[in-house]
Write a protein that holds these residues in place. Structure first.
Motif, PDB file in Angstrom:
ATOM      1  N   SER A 271       0.841  -1.199   0.000  1.00 47.01           N
ATOM      2  CA  SER A 271       0.000   0.000   0.000  1.00 47.01           C
ATOM      3  C   SER A 271       0.877   1.249   0.000  1.00 47.01           C
ATOM      4  O   SER A 271       2.014   1.239   0.476  1.00 47.01           O
ATOM      5  N   SER A 272       0.344   2.313  -0.538  1.00 45.20           N
ATOM      6  CA  SER A 272       1.097   3.573  -0.557  1.00 45.20           C
ATOM      7  C   SER A 272       1.318   4.081   0.860  1.00 45.20           C
ATOM      8  O   SER A 272       2.345   4.709   1.156  1.00 45.20           O
ATOM      9  N   GLU A 273       0.367   3.812   1.761  1.00 42.64           N
ATOM     10  CA  GLU A 273       0.495   4.270   3.141  1.00 42.64           C
ATOM     11  C   GLU A 273       1.692   3.593   3.821  1.00 42.64           C
ATOM     12  O   GLU A 273       2.509   4.245   4.468  1.00 42.64           O
ATOM     13  N   ALA A 322       0.915  12.365   5.331  1.00 45.51           N
ATOM     14  CA  ALA A 322       0.295  12.651   4.035  1.00 45.51           C
ATOM     15  C   ALA A 322       1.263  13.234   3.023  1.00 45.51           C
ATOM     16  O   ALA A 322       0.897  13.414   1.859  1.00 45.51           O
ATOM     17  N   SER A 323       2.484  13.548   3.448  1.00 44.04           N
ATOM     18  CA  SER A 323       3.375  14.271   2.543  1.00 44.04           C
ATOM     19  C   SER A 323       4.820  13.815   2.700  1.00 44.04           C
ATOM     20  O   SER A 323       5.306  13.633   3.819  1.00 44.04           O
ATOM     21  N   LEU A 483       0.791   5.937  -8.137  1.00 43.52           N
ATOM     22  CA  LEU A 483       0.096   7.221  -8.273  1.00 43.52           C
ATOM     23  C   LEU A 483      -0.096   7.890  -6.915  1.00 43.52           C
ATOM     24  O   LEU A 483       0.143   9.099  -6.761  1.00 43.52           O
ATOM     25  N   GLU A 484      -0.471   7.103  -5.900  1.00 41.02           N
ATOM     26  CA  GLU A 484      -0.700   7.677  -4.577  1.00 41.02           C
ATOM     27  C   GLU A 484       0.605   8.150  -3.938  1.00 41.02           C
ATOM     28  O   GLU A 484       0.621   9.182  -3.250  1.00 41.02           O
ATOM     29  N   LYS A 487       1.384  11.447  -5.440  1.00 46.91           N
ATOM     30  CA  LYS A 487       0.527  12.497  -4.891  1.00 46.91           C
ATOM     31  C   LYS A 487       1.024  12.971  -3.523  1.00 46.91           C
ATOM     32  O   LYS A 487       0.800  14.117  -3.144  1.00 46.91           O
ATOM     33  N   LYS A 488       1.691  12.082  -2.803  1.00 46.35           N
ATOM     34  CA  LYS A 488       2.261  12.468  -1.508  1.00 46.35           C
ATOM     35  C   LYS A 488       3.565  13.239  -1.658  1.00 46.35           C
ATOM     36  O   LYS A 488       4.158  13.680  -0.673  1.00 46.35           O
ATOM     37  N   GLY A 489       4.040  13.371  -2.891  1.00 49.43           N
ATOM     38  CA  GLY A 489       5.248  14.152  -3.136  1.00 49.43           C
ATOM     39  C   GLY A 489       6.501  13.348  -3.383  1.00 49.43           C
ATOM     40  O   GLY A 489       7.593  13.909  -3.500  1.00 49.43           O
TER      41      GLY A 489
END
Length: 529
Positions: A271-273, A322-323, A483-484, A487-489
């Motif tokens: 997962s991106s998280e 988130a970043s 992609l995620e 988006k988080k940089g």
């Protein structure tokens, strides 16, 4: 799976030799030494007697782990001023200036004298035989060999030894190294002193100095390995063990301490998280790695604080869920590319985690006259700016990337493991452990699963600097994850190489068996009996 013994190495011939030693009455340390010697012959792209060695040994008799730091030091006669006088801003990656004293041979004899049960002459014979009679070069090794040969063929000794017929051997071709067979025979018959104080030492020093380097007979004669206490951190009930600096194993413990504060299992593998938090924990640990990891004989390294849970909590608070960060500063203390890995376990319960390297694959290209091996280029890891922990100094050990790993649970051995791959190794260790402990993978799945790699700057210490670095992902992560992360940089790319090579042995105390694993990124092989 097997009951009596297990070996996992990066080349099948070495695994077979390790099992032969075990079946002939040798113990895990004996088998590890023999396998390592064979790897120096059949996998010169990652190992050899021109390099250094580290090991963690579980001794069943004393129920304790022992750590060996077998890394060599810089030359007495080479000073920091030399580099400034010649406007050298970084030690070259090849050539004689990058050579530090090779510690492998002394490391073998230290391991053998403390834990071995067979004479070194017997343990080195399989390697001597393969060097004399030849062996077929396997696929991954042939690919790497060709690449190193392109850059190192400018050194006559390298070309003569490793490029018969003017080129690197291709997959399946039989390669012989009679010079190395002779060298190993001399070591086997005359002992480690012949390598560090005898005619072999004279040849090593003379070749290096002729090529513009500074390694002397005194540098070799004064070399010694250190027995060190492994360091550990508990991760969700498992005690993870690494060796202290000058190696980078501390980064594994720092990353795990940070990540323990998150529910990674709920995030899910891939997962991106999860990957975001893994990457940010890596950035934090590697900033400290760039600042504090160095030769402890020259620095007061704040190890206890670095691997404390309290320090991890303070560092964890810097992560934005988130970043992606662009820059982290190293923590403020209150105090002051290719490698081989192998693991062996025997029927008595002894286990060895051993890693050995020439640093950049086949080293710096300097082959001592007629000796059949390339000297490591580990000196290129030094910093040449004054004031750093890892700043170059005479008779100093450079920052080291190779790290053996070990895991115990409730005071008993659970797993011996390692992941090759230069600066990537702590990231590899952490991902293997999380795959097993958080995501429930078995020993083989944990190594086969796709990996992520974060790279910072191009500095040898791997500092993040101020650009955030970049992330490469192995095939197997889905597009949504990529992609995620973007988006988080995170700057995300794809690469098919650079994710190391993994071997491991686990002890199943319920069934009293060993489980071995070796992954497909190398030519490796796990087998038991």
């Amino acid at each position: 799976m097997a009951r009596n013994g297990m070996a996992a190495t990066s080349q099948p011939l070495a695994t077979t030799v390790a099992l032969d030693i075990l079946k002939n009455g040798g113990n895990a340390v004996d088998a590890a030494i023999a396998a390592n010697a064979v790897l120096g012959v059949v996998e010169p792209t990652g190992s050899g007697i021109g390099g250094d060695i580290f090991a963690i040994v579980w001794d069943q008799k004393t129920q304790k782990l022992y750590g060996l730091n077998g890394s060599g030091r810089s030359p007495y006669e080479l000073t920091l001023e030399y580099f400034s006088n010649y406007d050298i801003e970084r030690i070259p990656g090849s050539g004689a200036l990058a050579v530090s004293v090779p510690g492998c041979v002394d490391g073998w004899y230290e391991l053998n004298s403390r834990f071995g049960s067979m004479p070194m002459k017997e343990l080195l014979q399989p390697a001597i035989t393969y060097a004399e009679e030849g062996y077929p070069v396997t696929e991954v090794i042939a690919f790497l060999w060709e690449g190193y040969a392109r850059s190192l063929q400018r050194y006559d000794g390298f070309k003569k030894t490793f490029m018969p017929n003017g080129r690197a051997p291709k997959k399946g071709e039989v390669f012989k190294n009679p010079d190395l067979a002779s060298t190993l025979s001399i070591i086997a018959n005359k002992g480690r002193d012949e390598f560090y104080k005898g005619d072999l030492a004279k040849t090593i020093a003379a070749t290096v100095q002729r090529e513009g380097g500074f390694i002397s007979e005194k540098d070799l004669a004064d070399h010694y390995s250190d027995w060190v206490e492994p360091i550990s951190a508990n991760y969700r009930g498992y005690d993870v063990w690494e060796l202290p600096p000058n190696g980078q194993g501390t980064a594994v413990l720092q990353m795990l301490n940070i990540l323990e504060g998150y529910d990674l299992q709920a995030m899910g593998f891939g997962s991106s998280e999860y990957l975001h938090h893994l990457i940010e924990a890596k950035k934090l640990a590697y900033e400290d790695r760039a600042t504090y990891y160095a030769d402890p004989d020259f620095n007061s390294i704040p190890l206890e604080e670095l691997i404390s849970k309290e320090y991890a909590e303070s560092r964890r608070s810097l992560i934005d869920g988130a970043s992606a960060s662009r820059e982290y500063k190293p923590g403020l203390m209150q105090e002051g590319s290719n490698t081989i890995y192998l693991s062996v376990a025997d029927k008595e319960g002894n286990m060895v985690s051993l890693i050995q390297s020439n640093y950049s694959g086949m080293g710096g290209g300097i082959v001592p006259d007629g000796l059949g091996f390339s000297l490591q280029n580990r000196g290129t890891s030094f910093n040449l700016e004054e004031g750093h922990y890892n700043t170059y100094a005479p008779h100093k050990r450079p920052f080291h990337t190779i790290i053996p790993g070990f895991v115990t649970k409730d005071g008993e051995p659970f797993m011996s493991f390692g992941v090759m791959g230069g600066a990537f190794q702590p990231q590899g260790h952490v991902q293997i452990l999380i795959n097993m402990i958080d995501f429930g993978m078995n020993l083989q799945e944990a190594g086969d699963a796709p990996r992520a790699k974060h790279s910072g700057s191009s500095s040898p210490e791997g500092s993040l600097m101020d650009d955030g670095g970049y992330v490469t992902l192995e095939g197997g992560f889905d597009y949504k994850t990529i992609l995620e992360l973007s988006k988080k940089g995170h700057r995300v790319g794809h690469s098919v190489r650079g994710y190391g090579g993994y071997q491991a042995i686990m002890y199943d105390k319920v069934n009293k068996i060993y489980i071995g694993a070796s992954e497909s990124r190398k030519d490796g092989h796990a087998a038991g009996y």
